[in-house]
Design an enzyme around this catalytic site. Structure first.
Site, mmCIF file in Angstrom:
data_model
loop_
_atom_site.group_PDB
_atom_site.id
_atom_site.type_symbol
_atom_site.label_atom_id
_atom_site.label_comp_id
_atom_site.label_asym_id
_atom_site.label_seq_id
_atom_site.Cartn_x
_atom_site.Cartn_y
_atom_site.Cartn_z
ATOM 1 N N HIS A 68 45.847 34.604 52.973
ATOM 2 C CA HIS A 68 45.340 34.028 51.724
ATOM 3 C C HIS A 68 43.968 33.435 52.006
ATOM 4 C CE1 HIS A 68 46.162 31.090 48.115
ATOM 5 N NE2 HIS A 68 44.996 31.716 48.010
ATOM 6 N N GLU A 114 45.829 37.894 49.723
ATOM 7 C CA GLU A 114 46.131 36.992 48.622
ATOM 8 C C GLU A 114 44.858 36.249 48.247
ATOM 9 O OE1 GLU A 114 50.804 35.914 49.581
ATOM 10 O OE2 GLU A 114 49.241 34.447 50.020
ATOM 11 N N HIS A 158 58.000 33.343 49.090
ATOM 12 C CA HIS A 158 57.705 31.911 48.982
ATOM 13 C C HIS A 158 58.957 31.103 49.333
ATOM 14 C CE1 HIS A 158 54.871 28.723 48.073
ATOM 15 N NE2 HIS A 158 55.895 28.031 47.604
#
Length: 245
Positions: free
Chosen positions: A43, A70, A190
């Protein structure tokens, strides 16, 4: 059987705590792939709190599996993705004050912007996934903006205790089926851990699980390759009712 995407952001977190050169997340990728990682997820946040632009460029050259970037749905990040050309882009919501991503994208609210970004990335053969809560209205809009994938947010499931977990699991199963009926491919992630991953891995239709923190935590005890191997074994042969929290 779902594949495993290993998120290496937390390796970069340790490095950035001292603003030094180690540990190097790029070097750790080889160990993750040797352990069985099917992909590497990073990310690139707007505040660059962990992964840096240099990391991305090096990862593009060194990842042997596939690179999942991400990023927030911004002009800066879109330009970076168009130049980098990762194997897939996952658009996620982002707040500077959050410790980690706290919820899914509001596709309904940001429909026009997301559709434009998806068109630009798809036009360069970069498939786009949208990280969303398992809500039918959001999934419908993911299809309408022409996303190729969705990544279902498993955070609520991950923190749920025994009495309520079956409901959250049922919601994820139904959302997977609904997303596929709209022509979307499905990932999930997640908050997944060694203790709670198996029921999610057993959901028919989920193609990849993106997991980071628990693997990096386990790696401190057994090494990264072994930590990935242990997670991969749970995903390959999941027990539907195994939830140890």
């Amino acid at each position: 059987m779902a594949s495993l995407g290993v998120n290496i952001d937390h390796i970069a977190n340790v490095r950035e705590a001292r603003k030094t050169f180690e540990p190097d997340p790029v070097k750790m990728v080889l160990l993750a792939e040797l352990g069985g990682a099917d992909g590497i997820t990073v990310h690139l946040r707007e505040d660059r709190r962990h992964i840096q632009d240099r990391d991305l460029n090096l990862l593009k050259e060194t990842v042997h599996t596939r690179l999942n970037l991400e990023m927030a749905a911004t002009e800066e990040m879109t330009s970076i993705a168009l130049n980098l050309k990762p194997d897939i882009v996952t658009l996620v919501p982002e707040k500077r004050e959050e410790v980690t991503t706290e919820g899914g994208l509001d596709v309904i609210k940001n429909k026009r912007k997301l559709k434009e970004i998806i068109q630009r990335l798809s036009g360069e053969d970069i498939p786009v996934s949208l990280f969303v809560d398992p809500v039918q209205a959001q999934l419908e809009n993911c299809a309408e903006v022409k996303a190729a994938w969705v990544e279902l947010h498993t955070g609520k499931y991950a923190i749920t205790k025994k009495k309520a977990r079956d409901l959250e699991l049922s919601i994820l199963k139904e959302s997977t089926a609904k997303a596929k009926s709209y022509g979307l491919r499905v990932n999930a992630g997640h908050g997944l851990t060694y203790q709670n991953v198996e029921p999610i891995a057993a959901i028919e239709g989920i193609e990849e699980l993106n997991i980071g923190h628990t693997i990096i935590s386990r790696a401190l005890s057994v090494g990264l390759s072994q930590a990935v191997k242990e997670m991969k074994s749970l995903i390959i042969n999941p027990r539907k009712d195994n939830f140890l929290l």
